[in-house]
Scaffold this motif. Structure first.
Motif, PDB file in Angstrom:
ATOM      1  N   ALA A 117       0.831  -1.202   0.000  1.00 25.26           N
ATOM      2  CA  ALA A 117       0.000   0.000   0.000  1.00 25.26           C
ATOM      3  C   ALA A 117       0.861   1.245   0.000  1.00 25.26           C
ATOM      4  CB  ALA A 117      -0.927   0.006   1.219  1.00 25.26           C
ATOM      5  N   PHE A 118       0.244   2.342  -0.393  1.00 25.13           N
ATOM      6  CA  PHE A 118       0.879   3.659  -0.410  1.00 25.13           C
ATOM      7  C   PHE A 118       0.236   4.552   0.648  1.00 25.13           C
ATOM      8  CE2 PHE A 118       1.703   1.874  -4.493  1.00 25.13           C
ATOM      9  CZ  PHE A 118       2.871   2.453  -4.958  1.00 25.13           C
ATOM     10  N   THR A 119       0.974   5.544   1.083  1.00 23.44           N
ATOM     11  CA  THR A 119       0.413   6.549   1.982  1.00 23.44           C
ATOM     12  C   THR A 119       1.259   7.814   1.944  1.00 23.44           C
ATOM     13  OG1 THR A 119      -0.255   7.050   4.257  1.00 23.44           O
ATOM     14  CG2 THR A 119       1.709   5.694   3.984  1.00 23.44           C
ATOM     15  N   ASP A 120       0.635   8.946   2.224  1.00 18.33           N
ATOM     16  CA  ASP A 120       1.405  10.177   2.413  1.00 18.33           C
ATOM     17  C   ASP A 120       1.833  10.325   3.874  1.00 18.33           C
ATOM     18  OD1 ASP A 120      -0.908  10.996   3.771  1.00 18.33           O
ATOM     19  OD2 ASP A 120      -1.580  12.328   2.176  1.00 18.33           O
ATOM     20  N   ALA A 121       1.451   9.360   4.701  1.00 13.61           N
ATOM     21  CA  ALA A 121       1.866   9.233   6.114  1.00 13.61           C
ATOM     22  C   ALA A 121       1.266  10.273   7.041  1.00 13.61           C
ATOM     23  CB  ALA A 121       3.397   9.250   6.242  1.00 13.61           C
ATOM     24  N   ILE A 122       0.384  11.122   6.569  1.00 11.22           N
ATOM     25  CA  ILE A 122      -0.218  12.137   7.434  1.00 11.22           C
ATOM     26  C   ILE A 122      -1.092  11.480   8.504  1.00 11.22           C
ATOM     27  CG2 ILE A 122      -1.832  14.080   7.504  1.00 11.22           C
ATOM     28  CD1 ILE A 122      -0.851  14.827   4.698  1.00 11.22           C
ATOM     29  N   SER A 123      -1.841  10.453   8.125  1.00  7.82           N
ATOM     30  CA  SER A 123      -2.735   9.783   9.077  1.00  7.82           C
ATOM     31  C   SER A 123      -2.110   8.519   9.671  1.00  7.82           C
ATOM     32  CB  SER A 123      -4.052   9.420   8.379  1.00  7.82           C
ATOM     33  OG  SER A 123      -3.834   8.506   7.325  1.00  7.82           O
ATOM     34  N   LEU A 124      -0.806   8.350   9.505  1.00  5.79           N
ATOM     35  CA  LEU A 124      -0.129   7.153  10.003  1.00  5.79           C
ATOM     36  C   LEU A 124       0.242   7.321  11.483  1.00  5.79           C
ATOM     37  CD1 LEU A 124       1.003   4.367   9.044  1.00  5.79           C
ATOM     38  CD2 LEU A 124       3.173   5.530   8.584  1.00  5.79           C
ATOM     39  N   HIS A 125      -0.771   7.591  12.305  1.00  3.06           N
ATOM     40  CA  HIS A 125      -0.547   7.773  13.737  1.00  3.06           C
ATOM     41  C   HIS A 125      -0.348   6.413  14.399  1.00  3.06           C
ATOM     42  CE1 HIS A 125      -4.743   6.561  14.005  1.00  3.06           C
ATOM     43  NE2 HIS A 125      -5.059   7.564  13.203  1.00  3.06           N
ATOM     44  N   GLU A 126      -0.008   6.415  15.674  1.00  2.00           N
ATOM     45  CA  GLU A 126       0.397   5.173  16.339  1.00  2.00           C
ATOM     46  C   GLU A 126      -0.694   4.114  16.316  1.00  2.00           C
ATOM     47  OE1 GLU A 126       2.142   3.490  20.609  1.00  2.00           O
ATOM     48  OE2 GLU A 126       1.860   5.645  20.323  1.00  2.00           O
ATOM     49  N   GLU A 127      -1.923   4.490  16.584  1.00  2.00           N
ATOM     50  CA  GLU A 127      -2.999   3.496  16.603  1.00  2.00           C
ATOM     51  C   GLU A 127      -3.159   2.826  15.249  1.00  2.00           C
ATOM     52  OE1 GLU A 127      -7.832   3.221  17.508  1.00  2.00           O
ATOM     53  OE2 GLU A 127      -6.751   5.117  17.774  1.00  2.00           O
ATOM     54  N   LYS A 128      -3.124   3.626  14.192  1.00  2.00           N
ATOM     55  CA  LYS A 128      -3.264   3.061  12.854  1.00  2.00           C
ATOM     56  C   LYS A 128      -2.034   2.250  12.477  1.00  2.00           C
ATOM     57  CE  LYS A 128      -5.722   5.221   9.903  1.00  2.00           C
ATOM     58  NZ  LYS A 128      -6.274   6.231   8.952  1.00  2.00           N
ATOM     59  N   ALA A 129      -0.860   2.718  12.872  1.00  2.00           N
ATOM     60  CA  ALA A 129       0.370   1.976  12.586  1.00  2.00           C
ATOM     61  C   ALA A 129       0.321   0.590  13.220  1.00  2.00           C
ATOM     62  CB  ALA A 129       1.583   2.760  13.082  1.00  2.00           C
ATOM     63  N   ARG A 130      -0.122   0.514  14.467  1.00  2.00           N
ATOM     64  CA  ARG A 130      -0.225  -0.777  15.142  1.00  2.00           C
ATOM     65  C   ARG A 130      -1.214  -1.695  14.422  1.00  2.00           C
ATOM     66  NH1 ARG A 130       2.156  -1.255  20.031  1.00  2.00           N
ATOM     67  NH2 ARG A 130       2.942   0.667  21.000  1.00  2.00           N
ATOM     68  N   ALA A 131      -2.337  -1.128  14.011  1.00  2.00           N
ATOM     69  CA  ALA A 131      -3.356  -1.930  13.330  1.00  2.00           C
ATOM     70  C   ALA A 131      -2.827  -2.465  12.001  1.00  2.00           C
ATOM     71  CB  ALA A 131      -4.608  -1.093  13.105  1.00  2.00           C
ATOM     72  N   ILE A 132      -2.072  -1.644  11.286  1.00  2.00           N
ATOM     73  CA  ILE A 132      -1.510  -2.052   9.998  1.00  2.00           C
ATOM     74  C   ILE A 132      -0.510  -3.183  10.185  1.00  2.00           C
ATOM     75  CG2 ILE A 132       0.033  -1.295   8.141  1.00  2.00           C
ATOM     76  CD1 ILE A 132      -1.382   1.446   8.329  1.00  2.00           C
TER      77      ILE A 132
END
Length: 332
Positions: A117-132
């Motif tokens: 997947a791709f991302t601009d990383a703006i919404s790649l906060h810790e909770e989402k990072a853990r879920a990913i």
């Protein structure tokens, strides 16, 4: 003595690729993004400087997410082909899909060998990072177009520090959890970026498994002006042999640039009774399109005026090569 014409079938890397595309790309979000990149039509739309055709294409009310049901149908089929991988990309920011991590987890549970997947990383906060990471995403490519001085003029979102820290934190969290997810940082190789390209590579090489630079192109003439010089001789586009793009409603498209999904560029729909990606990929219509490309006949609307084909990579310049060789993820 004349050289015999090349058969379109001969351009498939393996017989498996001819039966089913090595890359299936799904459009999770149509026109939904949190950046304003000058190198992307959606970014320009968000910023207010998109051209008239892009504004018409993404008219009010047309932006949408792919449903879980459509995604599951695609993932279930990709999971049955060990050589294939699934790409979450196109027309928007994948992480803004409200069920992103759940979709990744579903695909891995369905047997998909590799999900990227791709991302601009703006919404790649810790909770989402853990879920990913828990979902088992295999490759996350973070689009960081620019460095300390060039990021804001190129991405225009006001979130350089946030994106930078999110990517660094993702790498640390991945390492702490001993997760297998590979991290790629990329940038569009555009003119305004050149003054900081070396610094960008040096900085991100400390955190990413690979740093890559993508061709600056027009996204099917949606960006005004020529994006790079073209060689005199055109070659067949690898998209027709390597990648199958699926729109948010399940349409199988001739090209990743087929954003308007006009009838001429829709080759089938995976939600129709009895329809499969493999069946559509092997149709006489698809075969005819490939033969036309080999013969230098670019009749489809997305092909006729295309200036982006030069960035359609084959062999050692392809994303498959990056996955297999540089990131060590195997596959066919």
């Amino acid at each position: 003595m004349t050289t015999p014409p090349i058969s379109a079938s001969a351009l498939f890397a393996t017989p498996e690729h001819e039966r089913f595309p090595v890359c299936v790309q799904v459009t999770l979000n149509h026109g939904i993004c949190d950046s304003h990149c000058i190198s992307c039509p959606i970014g320009r739309l968000n910023h207010g400087d998109a051209n008239e055709s892009v504004r018409a294409e993404f008219r009010l009310g047309s932006r949408r997410h792919m449903t879980f049901e459509v995604f599951a149908r695609v993932a279930d089929e990709v999971g049955r082909y060990p050589h294939a991988w699934l790409r979450l990309h196109a027309r928007g920011e994948p992480l803004l899909h409200p069920r992103f991590a759940e979709l990744v987890g579903y695909a891995k549970g369905a047997g998909v060998r590799l999900v990227q997947a791709f991302t601009d990383a703006i919404s790649l906060h810790e909770e989402k990072a853990r879920a990913i990471l828990e979902a088992g995403l295999d490759v996350l490519e973070c689009s960081i177009h620019g460095h300390t001085k060039t990021y804001e003029p190129l991405m225009r979102n006001g979130h350089y520090r946030q994106a930078r820290e999110n990517v660094i934190a993702f790498r640390r969290l991945r390492d702490q959890r001993h997760a297998p997810t590979k991290l790629v940082v990329s940038a569009v190789d555009q003119p305004l970026f050149q003054s900081e390209k070396a610094q960008h590579r040096a900085f991100w090489s400390e955190y990413a498994d690979e740093v890559i630079y993508r061709p600056y192109h027009s996204w099917g003439n949606r960006l005004d002006g020529l994006c790079g010089s073209l060689p005199e001789a055109r070659h067949a586009c690898s998209q027709l042999w390597n990648r199958c793009t699926i729109g948010p409603g399940g349409n199988v498209l001739a090209c990743f640039n087929s954003w308007s999904e006009c009838d001429e560029e829709v080759l089938g729909n995976v939600t129709e009774p009895g329809a499969t990606i493999a069946g559509i990929w092997q149709t006489a219509r698809y075969a005819r399109m490939r033969e036309e490309h080999v013969a230098g006949n670019y009749s489809l609307p997305c092909c006729a005026g295309c200036r982006d084909w030069v960035g359609s990579a084959w062999h050692q310049n392809s994303y498959e090569h990056l996955l297999q060789i540089k990131l060590g993820l195997g596959g066919s």
